[in-house]
Enzyme design. Structure first.
Site, PDB file in Angstrom:
ATOM      1  N   LYS A 102     -36.570  21.011  27.646  1.00 14.96           N
ATOM      2  CA  LYS A 102     -35.211  21.519  27.387  1.00 14.96           C
ATOM      3  C   LYS A 102     -35.050  22.981  27.848  1.00 14.96           C
ATOM      4  O   LYS A 102     -36.052  23.673  28.104  1.00 14.96           O
ATOM      5  CB  LYS A 102     -34.910  21.388  25.890  1.00 14.96           C
ATOM      6  CG  LYS A 102     -34.865  19.924  25.409  1.00 14.96           C
ATOM      7  CD  LYS A 102     -34.390  19.852  23.959  1.00 14.96           C
ATOM      8  CE  LYS A 102     -34.397  18.429  23.453  1.00 14.96           C
ATOM      9  NZ  LYS A 102     -33.822  18.321  22.085  1.00 14.96           N
ATOM     10  N   TYR A 124     -26.663  11.575  25.579  1.00 16.73           N
ATOM     11  CA  TYR A 124     -26.896  11.587  24.134  1.00 16.73           C
ATOM     12  C   TYR A 124     -25.871  10.757  23.371  1.00 16.73           C
ATOM     13  O   TYR A 124     -25.686  10.987  22.176  1.00 16.73           O
ATOM     14  CB  TYR A 124     -26.848  13.030  23.628  1.00 16.73           C
ATOM     15  CG  TYR A 124     -28.167  13.789  23.677  1.00 16.73           C
ATOM     16  CD1 TYR A 124     -29.359  13.226  23.202  1.00 16.73           C
ATOM     17  CD2 TYR A 124     -28.209  15.103  24.136  1.00 16.73           C
ATOM     18  CE1 TYR A 124     -30.546  13.954  23.195  1.00 16.73           C
ATOM     19  CE2 TYR A 124     -29.394  15.826  24.140  1.00 16.73           C
ATOM     20  CZ  TYR A 124     -30.565  15.240  23.663  1.00 16.73           C
ATOM     21  OH  TYR A 124     -31.736  15.960  23.641  1.00 16.73           O
ATOM     22  N   ASN A 154     -35.765  22.684  20.378  1.00 21.18           N
ATOM     23  CA  ASN A 154     -37.078  22.121  20.015  1.00 21.18           C
ATOM     24  C   ASN A 154     -37.904  21.749  21.254  1.00 21.18           C
ATOM     25  O   ASN A 154     -38.805  20.927  21.193  1.00 21.18           O
ATOM     26  CB  ASN A 154     -36.939  20.964  19.026  1.00 21.18           C
ATOM     27  CG  ASN A 154     -36.149  19.797  19.582  1.00 21.18           C
ATOM     28  OD1 ASN A 154     -35.634  19.846  20.694  1.00 21.18           O
ATOM     29  ND2 ASN A 154     -36.063  18.732  18.812  1.00 21.18           N
ATOM     30  N   HIS A 169     -37.590  16.599  24.674  1.00 23.64           N
ATOM     31  CA  HIS A 169     -37.024  15.323  24.220  1.00 23.64           C
ATOM     32  C   HIS A 169     -37.941  14.228  24.733  1.00 23.64           C
ATOM     33  O   HIS A 169     -38.497  14.339  25.829  1.00 23.64           O
ATOM     34  CB  HIS A 169     -35.615  15.115  24.810  1.00 23.64           C
ATOM     35  CG  HIS A 169     -35.129  13.699  24.655  1.00 23.64           C
ATOM     36  ND1 HIS A 169     -34.532  13.254  23.504  1.00 23.64           N
ATOM     37  CD2 HIS A 169     -35.210  12.629  25.485  1.00 23.64           C
ATOM     38  CE1 HIS A 169     -34.241  11.958  23.646  1.00 23.64           C
ATOM     39  NE2 HIS A 169     -34.649  11.556  24.844  1.00 23.64           N
ATOM     40  N   GLU A 192     -33.107   5.601  29.654  1.00 19.97           N
ATOM     41  CA  GLU A 192     -33.138   7.044  29.923  1.00 19.97           C
ATOM     42  C   GLU A 192     -33.744   7.346  31.296  1.00 19.97           C
ATOM     43  O   GLU A 192     -33.305   8.270  31.983  1.00 19.97           O
ATOM     44  CB  GLU A 192     -33.899   7.765  28.801  1.00 19.97           C
ATOM     45  CG  GLU A 192     -33.142   7.689  27.469  1.00 19.97           C
ATOM     46  CD  GLU A 192     -33.800   8.461  26.335  1.00 19.97           C
ATOM     47  OE1 GLU A 192     -33.216   8.501  25.243  1.00 19.97           O
ATOM     48  OE2 GLU A 192     -34.897   9.034  26.542  1.00 19.97           O
TER      49      GLU A 192
HETATM   50  P1  CMP Z   1     -33.954  15.050  20.639  1.00 21.39           P
HETATM   51  O1  CMP Z   1     -35.257  14.344  20.512  1.00 21.39           O
HETATM   52  O2  CMP Z   1     -33.590  15.598  21.964  1.00 21.39           O
HETATM   53  O3  CMP Z   1     -32.782  14.052  20.190  1.00 21.39           O
HETATM   54  C1  CMP Z   1     -31.561  14.526  19.675  1.00 21.39           C
HETATM   55  C2  CMP Z   1     -31.584  15.985  19.354  1.00 21.39           C
HETATM   56  O4  CMP Z   1     -30.599  16.425  18.461  1.00 21.39           O
HETATM   57  C3  CMP Z   1     -32.884  16.334  18.671  1.00 21.39           C
HETATM   58  O5  CMP Z   1     -33.943  16.244  19.597  1.00 21.39           O
HETATM   59  C4  CMP Z   1     -32.573  17.729  18.136  1.00 21.39           C
HETATM   60  O6  CMP Z   1     -32.874  18.750  19.069  1.00 21.39           O
HETATM   61  C5  CMP Z   1     -31.045  17.706  17.959  1.00 21.39           C
HETATM   62  N1  CMP Z   1     -30.616  17.880  16.579  1.00 21.39           N
HETATM   63  C6  CMP Z   1     -29.836  18.874  16.146  1.00 21.39           C
HETATM   64  N2  CMP Z   1     -29.607  18.756  14.823  1.00 21.39           N
HETATM   65  C7  CMP Z   1     -30.260  17.660  14.416  1.00 21.39           C
HETATM   66  C8  CMP Z   1     -30.418  17.026  13.139  1.00 21.39           C
HETATM   67  N3  CMP Z   1     -29.846  17.492  12.035  1.00 21.39           N
HETATM   68  N4  CMP Z   1     -31.185  15.911  13.086  1.00 21.39           N
HETATM   69  C9  CMP Z   1     -31.764  15.394  14.211  1.00 21.39           C
HETATM   70  N5  CMP Z   1     -31.644  15.974  15.442  1.00 21.39           N
HETATM   71  C10 CMP Z   1     -30.911  17.101  15.539  1.00 21.39           C
END
Ligand code: CMP
Length: 136
Positions: free
Chosen positions: A12, A52, A115, A118, A129
Protein backbone atom coordinates in the site's frame (compact mmCIF):
# COMPACT_ATOMS: atom_id res chain seq x y z
CA UNK A 1 -0.29 -33.55 -0.87
CA UNK A 2 0.93 -30.32 -2.31
CA UNK A 3 -1.48 -27.44 -2.79
CA UNK A 4 0.10 -24.70 -4.87
CA UNK A 5 -2.03 -21.54 -4.91
CA UNK A 6 -1.75 -18.02 -6.21
CA UNK A 7 -2.78 -14.95 -4.26
CA UNK A 8 -2.76 -11.21 -4.79
CA UNK A 9 -0.62 -8.98 -2.62
CA UNK A 10 -0.64 -5.20 -2.60
CA UNK A 11 2.03 -3.06 -0.98
CA UNK A 12 0.00 0.00 0.00
CA UNK A 13 0.98 3.68 -0.39
CA UNK A 14 2.31 4.04 3.16
CA UNK A 15 4.87 1.26 2.62
CA UNK A 16 5.85 2.25 -0.92
CA UNK A 17 6.40 5.81 0.32
CA UNK A 18 8.72 4.57 3.09
CA UNK A 19 10.78 2.48 0.62
CA UNK A 20 9.71 -0.82 2.18
CA UNK A 21 9.02 -2.64 -1.09
CA UNK A 22 12.23 -4.70 -1.18
CA UNK A 23 12.03 -5.52 2.54
CA UNK A 24 8.46 -6.77 2.15
CA UNK A 25 9.25 -8.73 -1.02
CA UNK A 26 12.14 -10.41 0.81
CA UNK A 27 9.78 -11.57 3.54
CA UNK A 28 7.66 -13.35 0.91
CA UNK A 29 10.70 -14.87 -0.80
CA UNK A 30 12.25 -16.08 2.47
CA UNK A 31 8.97 -17.76 3.31
CA UNK A 32 8.68 -19.80 0.12
CA UNK A 33 6.29 -17.53 -1.75
CA UNK A 34 7.55 -16.71 -5.22
CA UNK A 35 6.68 -13.45 -6.93
CA UNK A 36 5.29 -14.37 -10.34
CA UNK A 37 4.37 -10.83 -11.38
CA UNK A 38 5.00 -7.43 -9.85
CA UNK A 39 4.21 -3.92 -11.01
CA UNK A 40 4.23 -0.49 -9.46
CA UNK A 41 1.11 1.41 -10.46
CA UNK A 42 -1.20 4.16 -9.32
CA UNK A 43 -4.96 3.65 -9.43
CA UNK A 44 -7.69 6.26 -9.31
CA UNK A 45 -10.48 6.38 -6.77
CA UNK A 46 -13.02 4.75 -9.08
CA UNK A 47 -10.69 1.81 -9.61
CA UNK A 48 -10.03 1.53 -5.87
CA UNK A 49 -13.80 1.60 -5.24
CA UNK A 50 -14.25 -1.23 -7.72
CA UNK A 51 -11.42 -3.24 -6.16
CA UNK A 52 -12.78 -2.85 -2.62
CA UNK A 53 -16.48 -3.09 -3.51
CA UNK A 54 -17.00 -5.98 -1.05
CA UNK A 55 -16.54 -3.32 1.62
CA UNK A 56 -18.98 -0.81 0.11
CA UNK A 57 -21.41 -0.97 3.04
CA UNK A 58 -18.68 -0.39 5.62
CA UNK A 59 -18.31 2.98 7.33
CA UNK A 60 -14.64 3.09 6.34
CA UNK A 61 -15.24 2.44 2.61
CA UNK A 62 -14.83 5.99 1.32
CA UNK A 63 -11.64 6.60 3.30
CA UNK A 64 -10.28 3.20 2.29
CA UNK A 65 -10.74 3.93 -1.42
CA UNK A 66 -9.26 7.42 -1.12
CA UNK A 67 -6.29 5.94 0.65
CA UNK A 68 -5.51 3.18 -1.86
CA UNK A 69 -5.60 5.76 -4.65
CA UNK A 70 -3.49 8.31 -2.77
CA UNK A 71 -0.10 7.20 -4.09
CA UNK A 72 1.83 4.47 -5.89
CA UNK A 73 1.20 0.85 -4.92
CA UNK A 74 2.94 -2.39 -5.85
CA UNK A 75 0.67 -5.25 -6.93
CA UNK A 76 2.03 -8.77 -7.03
CA UNK A 77 1.00 -12.32 -7.78
CA UNK A 78 2.44 -14.60 -5.11
CA UNK A 79 2.62 -18.34 -5.65
CA UNK A 80 3.39 -21.19 -3.29
CA UNK A 81 2.09 -23.88 -1.00
CA UNK A 82 -1.25 -22.69 0.48
CA UNK A 83 -0.30 -19.20 -0.67
CA UNK A 84 -3.55 -17.50 0.42
CA UNK A 85 -3.20 -18.53 4.05
CA UNK A 86 0.59 -18.33 4.03
CA UNK A 87 0.42 -14.70 2.90
CA UNK A 88 -2.23 -13.84 5.48
CA UNK A 89 -0.05 -15.31 8.23
CA UNK A 90 2.93 -13.28 7.06
CA UNK A 91 0.80 -10.10 6.97
CA UNK A 92 -0.68 -10.49 10.48
CA UNK A 93 -3.91 -8.99 11.82
CA UNK A 94 -5.60 -6.13 9.94
CA UNK A 95 -4.89 -3.76 12.80
CA UNK A 96 -1.09 -3.56 13.28
CA UNK A 97 -1.54 -3.19 17.02
CA UNK A 98 -3.14 -6.65 17.19
CA UNK A 99 -0.64 -8.28 14.83
CA UNK A 100 1.80 -10.96 16.00
CA UNK A 101 5.51 -10.22 16.33
CA UNK A 102 7.49 -10.36 13.08
CA UNK A 103 4.45 -10.08 10.83
CA UNK A 104 4.57 -7.44 8.10
CA UNK A 105 1.86 -5.32 9.70
CA UNK A 106 3.50 -5.50 13.13
CA UNK A 107 6.88 -4.57 11.68
CA UNK A 108 5.73 -1.83 9.31
CA UNK A 109 2.02 -0.98 9.74
CA UNK A 110 1.14 2.45 11.07
CA UNK A 111 -2.61 2.14 11.65
CA UNK A 112 -5.62 0.07 10.58
CA UNK A 113 -5.78 2.12 7.35
CA UNK A 114 -2.05 2.45 6.76
CA UNK A 115 -1.43 -1.24 7.39
CA UNK A 116 1.18 -1.57 4.62
CA UNK A 117 -0.20 -4.61 2.77
CA UNK A 118 -3.35 -6.20 1.43
CA UNK A 119 -3.75 -9.90 0.69
CA UNK A 120 -6.60 -11.91 -0.78
CA UNK A 121 -8.70 -13.65 1.87
CA UNK A 122 -9.70 -16.76 -0.12
CA UNK A 123 -8.73 -18.66 -3.24
CA UNK A 124 -11.91 -17.45 -4.94
CA UNK A 125 -11.19 -13.79 -4.15
CA UNK A 126 -7.55 -14.28 -5.12
CA UNK A 127 -8.62 -15.23 -8.64
CA UNK A 128 -10.88 -12.17 -8.89
CA UNK A 129 -8.23 -9.84 -7.47
CA UNK A 130 -5.47 -11.21 -9.72
CA UNK A 131 -7.75 -10.73 -12.75
CA UNK A 132 -8.53 -7.20 -11.61
CA UNK A 133 -4.89 -6.16 -11.84
CA UNK A 134 -3.35 -8.56 -14.33
CA UNK A 135 -5.97 -9.38 -16.95
CA UNK A 136 -5.09 -7.53 -20.15
P1 CMP B 1 -7.25 -4.78 3.68
O1 CMP B 1 -6.74 -6.15 3.95
O2 CMP B 1 -6.66 -4.02 2.55
O3 CMP B 1 -8.83 -4.86 3.43
C1 CMP B 1 -9.69 -3.78 3.69
C2 CMP B 1 -9.02 -2.67 4.45
O4 CMP B 1 -9.88 -1.79 5.11
C3 CMP B 1 -8.17 -3.26 5.55
O5 CMP B 1 -7.06 -3.91 5.00
C4 CMP B 1 -7.88 -2.01 6.39
O6 CMP B 1 -6.71 -1.33 5.96
C5 CMP B 1 -9.08 -1.10 6.10
N1 CMP B 1 -9.88 -0.80 7.27
C6 CMP B 1 -10.10 0.43 7.75
N2 CMP B 1 -10.89 0.38 8.84
C7 CMP B 1 -11.17 -0.91 9.05
C8 CMP B 1 -11.94 -1.60 10.05
N3 CMP B 1 -12.57 -0.96 11.03
N4 CMP B 1 -12.00 -2.95 9.97
C9 CMP B 1 -11.38 -3.63 8.96
N5 CMP B 1 -10.64 -3.01 8.00
C10 CMP B 1 -10.53 -1.67 8.05
Amino acid sequence: MSNIERTLSIIKPDAVERNLVEKIKNIFLKNNLSIKESKKIRINKDEASEFYKVHQSKPFYNELCSYLSSGPIVVMILEGENAVLANRKLMGSTNPKDADENTIRKLYGISIDKNSVHGSDSVENAKKEIDFFFKN
